[in-house]
Design a protein around this motif. Sequence first.
Motif, short mmCIF file in Angstrom:
data_model
loop_
_atom_site.label_atom_id
_atom_site.label_comp_id
_atom_site.label_asym_id
_atom_site.label_seq_id
_atom_site.Cartn_x
_atom_site.Cartn_y
_atom_site.Cartn_z
N LYS A 114 0.06 5.33 0.61
CA LYS A 114 -0.95 6.32 0.98
C LYS A 114 -0.44 7.72 0.62
O LYS A 114 0.53 8.19 1.19
CB LYS A 114 -1.25 6.24 2.47
N ASP B 220 -1.30 -1.02 -4.07
CA ASP B 220 -2.62 -0.47 -3.70
C ASP B 220 -2.41 0.98 -3.31
O ASP B 220 -2.07 1.30 -2.17
CB ASP B 220 -3.21 -1.27 -2.54
N MET C 290 0.82 -1.20 0.00
CA MET C 290 0.00 0.00 0.00
C MET C 290 0.86 1.25 0.00
O MET C 290 1.91 1.31 0.64
CB MET C 290 -0.93 0.00 1.22
N GLN D 11 -5.81 10.73 -0.90
CA GLN D 11 -6.57 11.52 0.06
C GLN D 11 -6.41 13.00 -0.26
O GLN D 11 -5.29 13.51 -0.31
CB GLN D 11 -6.07 11.23 1.48
N LYS E 219 0.06 15.70 8.07
CA LYS E 219 -0.21 14.27 8.01
C LYS E 219 1.01 13.47 7.56
O LYS E 219 1.22 12.35 8.02
CB LYS E 219 -1.40 14.01 7.08
N GLN F 162 0.89 9.72 8.89
CA GLN F 162 -0.44 9.30 8.45
C GLN F 162 -0.50 9.12 6.94
O GLN F 162 -1.37 8.43 6.43
CB GLN F 162 -1.48 10.33 8.90
N LEU F 163 0.41 9.76 6.22
CA LEU F 163 0.51 9.61 4.78
C LEU F 163 1.96 9.32 4.42
O LEU F 163 2.89 9.81 5.07
CB LEU F 163 0.06 10.89 4.06
N ASP F 164 2.16 8.52 3.36
CA ASP F 164 3.52 8.23 2.90
C ASP F 164 4.11 9.43 2.16
O ASP F 164 5.34 9.57 2.11
CB ASP F 164 3.51 7.01 1.97
N SER G 47 -3.71 4.53 -2.42
CA SER G 47 -4.89 5.25 -1.96
C SER G 47 -4.60 6.74 -1.98
O SER G 47 -3.48 7.19 -1.67
CB SER G 47 -5.27 4.82 -0.54
#
Length: 291
Positions: free
Chosen positions: A93, A118, A91, A122, A132, A137-139, A120
Amino acid sequence: MELRDLQIFQSVASQGSVSQAAKELNYVQSNVTARIKQLEKELKTPFFYRHKRGMTLNAEGRKMLEYVNKILQDVEELEQVFLDSDSPAGMLKVGTVETVSELHTILASYYKEYPNVDLSLQAGLTEELIQKVADYQLDGAFITGPIKHPLLEQYDVSTEKLVLVTQNQTFHLEDIITTPLLVFNKGCGYRSKLEQWLKDEGLMPKRIMEFNILETILNSVSIGLGVTLVPQSAVEHLSTTGKVHCHPIPSEYGNFSTIFIRRKDVYMTNSMQSFLEIISEHRHINSVSRG
Protein backbone atom coordinates in the motif's frame (compact mmCIF):
# COMPACT_ATOMS: atom_id res chain seq x y z
CA MET A 1 -11.50 -10.11 22.65
CA GLU A 2 -10.72 -11.56 19.22
CA LEU A 3 -8.53 -10.32 16.41
CA ARG A 4 -11.57 -9.83 14.17
CA ASP A 5 -13.04 -7.47 16.82
CA LEU A 6 -10.03 -5.23 16.38
CA GLN A 7 -10.34 -5.41 12.59
CA ILE A 8 -14.01 -4.44 12.87
CA PHE A 9 -13.17 -1.58 15.22
CA GLN A 10 -10.48 -0.30 12.84
CA SER A 11 -12.87 -0.42 9.89
CA VAL A 12 -15.68 1.42 11.70
CA ALA A 13 -13.19 4.05 12.88
CA SER A 14 -11.90 4.50 9.34
CA GLN A 15 -15.28 4.50 7.59
CA GLY A 16 -17.16 6.44 10.27
CA SER A 17 -20.13 4.17 9.67
CA VAL A 18 -21.25 0.68 10.68
CA SER A 19 -22.90 0.10 7.30
CA GLN A 20 -19.78 1.11 5.36
CA ALA A 21 -17.59 -1.04 7.61
CA ALA A 22 -19.92 -4.00 7.09
CA LYS A 23 -19.69 -3.51 3.34
CA GLU A 24 -15.89 -3.25 3.46
CA LEU A 25 -15.53 -6.40 5.58
CA ASN A 26 -18.38 -8.28 3.88
CA TYR A 27 -20.10 -8.75 7.25
CA VAL A 28 -23.73 -8.46 8.27
CA GLN A 29 -24.36 -4.97 9.65
CA SER A 30 -25.95 -6.29 12.86
CA ASN A 31 -22.83 -8.39 13.50
CA VAL A 32 -20.59 -5.33 13.22
CA THR A 33 -22.80 -3.42 15.67
CA ALA A 34 -22.82 -6.33 18.12
CA ARG A 35 -19.03 -6.79 18.02
CA ILE A 36 -18.42 -3.07 18.65
CA LYS A 37 -20.81 -3.10 21.62
CA GLN A 38 -19.16 -6.27 22.97
CA LEU A 39 -15.71 -4.67 22.65
CA GLU A 40 -16.87 -1.56 24.52
CA LYS A 41 -18.44 -3.76 27.20
CA GLU A 42 -15.27 -5.82 27.66
CA LEU A 43 -13.09 -2.74 28.04
CA LYS A 44 -15.78 -0.85 29.99
CA THR A 45 -15.35 2.19 27.73
CA PRO A 46 -17.45 3.72 24.92
CA PHE A 47 -15.26 4.51 21.92
CA PHE A 48 -17.64 6.37 19.61
CA TYR A 49 -19.95 9.33 19.43
CA ARG A 50 -23.07 8.01 17.71
CA HIS A 51 -25.00 10.49 15.56
CA LYS A 52 -27.24 10.62 12.49
CA ARG A 53 -24.31 10.78 10.07
CA GLY A 54 -22.61 7.72 11.56
CA MET A 55 -20.00 7.18 14.25
CA THR A 56 -17.02 9.33 15.27
CA LEU A 57 -14.21 8.33 17.61
CA ASN A 58 -14.14 10.01 21.00
CA ALA A 59 -10.90 10.64 22.94
CA GLU A 60 -10.78 7.06 24.28
CA GLY A 61 -11.55 5.74 20.81
CA ARG A 62 -8.65 7.64 19.29
CA LYS A 63 -6.34 6.18 21.94
CA MET A 64 -7.75 2.71 21.24
CA LEU A 65 -7.15 3.13 17.50
CA GLU A 66 -3.44 3.76 18.06
CA TYR A 67 -3.14 0.42 19.87
CA VAL A 68 -5.31 -1.40 17.33
CA ASN A 69 -3.29 -0.11 14.36
CA LYS A 70 -0.09 -1.27 16.04
CA ILE A 71 -1.48 -4.70 16.96
CA LEU A 72 -2.84 -5.38 13.48
CA GLN A 73 0.40 -4.18 11.92
CA ASP A 74 2.36 -6.54 14.17
CA VAL A 75 0.10 -9.44 13.16
CA GLU A 76 0.57 -8.62 9.48
CA GLU A 77 4.32 -8.35 10.00
CA LEU A 78 4.35 -11.71 11.80
CA GLU A 79 2.68 -13.35 8.83
CA GLN A 80 5.07 -11.66 6.42
CA VAL A 81 8.15 -12.77 8.36
CA PHE A 82 7.16 -16.44 8.16
CA LEU A 83 5.29 -16.53 4.87
CA ASP A 84 7.29 -14.07 2.77
CA SER A 85 8.96 -16.04 -0.03
CA ASP A 86 11.89 -15.25 -2.26
CA SER A 87 9.45 -14.14 -4.95
CA PRO A 88 7.72 -10.87 -3.89
CA ALA A 89 3.96 -11.24 -3.54
CA GLY A 90 1.10 -9.98 -1.42
CA MET A 91 -0.06 -6.38 -1.03
CA LEU A 92 1.91 -3.14 -0.98
CA LYS A 93 0.00 0.00 0.00
CA VAL A 94 1.71 3.14 -1.29
CA GLY A 95 0.69 6.79 -1.11
CA THR A 96 1.78 9.59 -3.42
CA VAL A 97 1.45 13.30 -4.00
CA GLU A 98 -0.06 14.06 -7.38
CA THR A 99 2.96 15.59 -9.08
CA VAL A 100 5.58 12.80 -8.94
CA SER A 101 6.79 12.87 -12.53
CA GLU A 102 8.79 9.65 -12.16
CA LEU A 103 5.91 7.65 -10.71
CA HIS A 104 4.53 6.06 -13.88
CA THR A 105 7.92 4.67 -14.96
CA ILE A 106 8.69 3.35 -11.46
CA LEU A 107 5.31 1.60 -11.28
CA ALA A 108 5.61 0.23 -14.80
CA SER A 109 9.02 -1.27 -14.01
CA TYR A 110 7.76 -2.77 -10.76
CA TYR A 111 4.63 -4.29 -12.30
CA LYS A 112 6.71 -5.80 -15.09
CA GLU A 113 9.23 -7.45 -12.74
CA TYR A 114 6.90 -8.39 -9.89
CA PRO A 115 3.43 -9.15 -11.26
CA ASN A 116 2.39 -11.10 -8.14
CA VAL A 117 2.46 -8.01 -5.92
CA ASP A 118 -0.90 -6.30 -5.51
CA LEU A 119 0.23 -2.68 -5.39
CA SER A 120 -2.46 -0.19 -4.38
CA LEU A 121 -1.94 3.54 -4.82
CA GLN A 122 -3.50 6.32 -2.72
CA ALA A 123 -3.17 10.00 -3.59
CA GLY A 124 -2.83 12.67 -0.94
CA LEU A 125 -0.92 15.68 0.34
CA THR A 126 2.51 15.47 1.94
CA GLU A 127 1.41 16.07 5.53
CA GLU A 128 -1.44 13.55 5.48
CA LEU A 129 0.70 10.90 3.77
CA ILE A 130 3.39 11.29 6.42
CA GLN A 131 0.76 10.72 9.09
CA LYS A 132 -0.68 7.67 7.34
CA VAL A 133 2.74 6.03 7.03
CA ALA A 134 3.46 6.81 10.70
CA ASP A 135 0.07 5.32 11.66
CA TYR A 136 0.72 2.09 9.68
CA GLN A 137 -2.09 2.88 7.23
CA LEU A 138 0.37 2.92 4.32
CA ASP A 139 3.53 0.89 3.75
CA GLY A 140 5.23 3.91 2.25
CA ALA A 141 4.64 7.11 0.30
CA PHE A 142 6.15 9.47 -2.27
CA ILE A 143 6.17 12.99 -0.80
CA THR A 144 7.89 16.35 -1.09
CA GLY A 145 11.06 16.32 1.01
CA PRO A 146 13.35 16.26 2.74
CA ILE A 147 11.74 15.72 6.13
CA LYS A 148 12.83 15.09 9.72
CA HIS A 149 10.69 12.50 11.48
CA PRO A 150 11.81 10.18 14.29
CA LEU A 151 9.75 7.22 13.03
CA LEU A 152 10.46 7.44 9.31
CA GLU A 153 13.35 6.84 6.97
CA GLN A 154 13.55 8.42 3.55
CA TYR A 155 14.94 7.48 0.15
CA ASP A 156 15.76 9.98 -2.60
CA VAL A 157 13.65 9.67 -5.74
CA SER A 158 14.27 12.80 -7.82
CA THR A 159 15.22 16.47 -7.67
CA GLU A 160 13.27 19.10 -9.59
CA LYS A 161 12.58 22.79 -9.87
CA LEU A 162 9.39 24.63 -9.02
CA VAL A 163 8.21 27.35 -11.37
CA LEU A 164 5.63 30.09 -11.12
CA VAL A 165 2.99 29.42 -13.78
CA THR A 166 0.97 32.25 -15.33
CA GLN A 167 -1.22 32.82 -18.36
CA ASN A 168 0.74 35.83 -19.60
CA GLN A 169 4.38 35.80 -20.65
CA THR A 170 5.10 39.01 -18.75
CA PHE A 171 4.43 38.85 -15.05
CA HIS A 172 5.75 40.95 -12.21
CA LEU A 173 5.99 39.64 -8.68
CA GLU A 174 3.91 42.55 -7.40
CA ASP A 175 1.03 41.25 -9.52
CA ILE A 176 0.69 38.50 -6.90
CA ILE A 177 -1.11 41.00 -4.67
CA THR A 178 -4.07 41.29 -7.03
CA THR A 179 -3.91 37.87 -8.71
CA PRO A 180 -5.55 34.82 -7.08
CA LEU A 181 -3.22 32.02 -6.03
CA LEU A 182 -4.41 28.60 -7.21
CA VAL A 183 -3.06 25.98 -4.82
CA PHE A 184 -3.64 22.57 -3.30
CA ASN A 185 -5.12 22.32 0.19
CA LYS A 186 -3.05 22.92 3.31
CA GLY A 187 -0.43 20.22 3.72
CA CYS A 188 0.96 20.53 0.18
CA GLY A 189 4.75 20.98 0.06
CA TYR A 190 4.63 23.25 -3.00
CA ARG A 191 2.06 25.51 -1.37
CA SER A 192 4.25 25.79 1.73
CA LYS A 193 7.21 26.90 -0.39
CA LEU A 194 5.07 29.45 -2.26
CA GLU A 195 3.66 30.91 0.94
CA GLN A 196 7.12 31.12 2.53
CA TRP A 197 8.54 32.86 -0.55
CA LEU A 198 5.77 35.46 -0.62
CA LYS A 199 6.02 35.99 3.14
CA ASP A 200 9.77 36.65 2.86
CA GLU A 201 9.06 39.07 0.01
CA GLY A 202 6.54 40.91 2.16
CA LEU A 203 3.69 40.14 -0.25
CA MET A 204 0.19 39.19 0.88
CA PRO A 205 -2.13 37.83 -1.84
CA LYS A 206 -5.72 38.99 -1.54
CA ARG A 207 -7.25 35.70 -2.61
CA ILE A 208 -6.28 32.04 -2.38
CA MET A 209 -8.30 29.39 -4.21
CA GLU A 210 -7.88 25.73 -3.21
CA PHE A 211 -8.16 22.74 -5.55
CA ASN A 212 -7.68 18.99 -5.23
CA ILE A 213 -6.61 18.17 -8.78
CA LEU A 214 -3.46 19.39 -10.55
CA GLU A 215 -5.07 19.41 -14.00
CA THR A 216 -7.83 21.70 -12.73
CA ILE A 217 -5.26 24.13 -11.34
CA LEU A 218 -3.28 24.24 -14.60
CA ASN A 219 -6.36 24.61 -16.79
CA SER A 220 -7.57 27.43 -14.55
CA VAL A 221 -4.23 29.21 -14.96
CA SER A 222 -4.44 28.78 -18.74
CA ILE A 223 -7.73 30.72 -18.86
CA GLY A 224 -6.40 33.51 -16.65
CA LEU A 225 -8.08 32.63 -13.35
CA GLY A 226 -4.85 32.96 -11.36
CA VAL A 227 -1.26 31.77 -10.92
CA THR A 228 0.29 28.71 -9.27
CA LEU A 229 3.58 27.11 -8.26
CA VAL A 230 4.24 23.53 -9.44
CA PRO A 231 7.14 21.33 -10.58
CA GLN A 232 8.38 22.31 -14.04
CA SER A 233 7.90 18.76 -15.31
CA ALA A 234 4.19 18.87 -14.39
CA VAL A 235 3.48 21.82 -16.67
CA GLU A 236 5.73 21.15 -19.69
CA HIS A 237 2.83 19.80 -21.79
CA LEU A 238 1.08 23.18 -21.50
CA SER A 239 4.08 25.51 -21.57
CA THR A 240 5.42 24.04 -24.84
CA THR A 241 2.14 24.93 -26.56
CA GLY A 242 2.14 28.46 -25.16
CA LYS A 243 -1.05 27.98 -23.12
CA VAL A 244 0.83 28.96 -19.97
CA HIS A 245 4.21 30.49 -19.19
CA CYS A 246 6.76 29.43 -16.58
CA HIS A 247 8.85 31.82 -14.53
CA PRO A 248 11.87 30.82 -12.41
CA ILE A 249 11.86 31.61 -8.70
CA PRO A 250 14.77 31.96 -6.23
CA SER A 251 16.64 28.67 -5.76
CA GLU A 252 16.09 28.58 -2.00
CA TYR A 253 12.36 28.17 -2.73
CA GLY A 254 12.47 26.65 -6.21
CA ASN A 255 14.54 23.54 -5.62
CA PHE A 256 12.75 20.57 -4.12
CA SER A 257 13.15 16.83 -3.88
CA THR A 258 10.74 13.93 -4.06
CA ILE A 259 11.43 11.22 -1.51
CA PHE A 260 9.94 7.87 -0.57
CA ILE A 261 9.26 7.29 3.12
CA ARG A 262 8.57 4.23 5.26
CA ARG A 263 8.57 3.43 8.97
CA LYS A 264 11.99 2.51 10.34
CA ASP A 265 10.68 -0.18 12.67
CA VAL A 266 8.55 -2.14 10.18
CA TYR A 267 9.81 -5.48 8.87
CA MET A 268 11.32 -5.12 5.39
CA THR A 269 9.32 -7.51 3.20
CA ASN A 270 10.63 -8.77 -0.12
CA SER A 271 7.91 -6.70 -1.79
CA MET A 272 9.15 -3.50 -0.16
CA GLN A 273 12.81 -4.35 -0.68
CA SER A 274 12.25 -4.92 -4.39
CA PHE A 275 10.24 -1.67 -4.61
CA LEU A 276 13.09 0.30 -3.06
CA GLU A 277 15.53 -1.35 -5.49
CA ILE A 278 13.39 -0.22 -8.44
CA ILE A 279 13.39 3.34 -7.06
CA SER A 280 17.18 3.24 -6.65
CA GLU A 281 17.71 1.87 -10.16
CA HIS A 282 15.44 4.51 -11.64
CA ARG A 283 17.26 7.30 -9.82
CA HIS A 284 20.63 5.97 -11.02
CA ILE A 285 19.44 5.86 -14.65
CA ASN A 286 18.19 9.45 -14.42
CA SER A 287 21.42 10.70 -12.85
CA VAL A 288 23.48 9.05 -15.61
CA SER A 289 21.27 10.50 -18.36
CA ARG A 290 21.53 13.98 -16.84
CA GLY A 291 25.25 13.63 -16.43
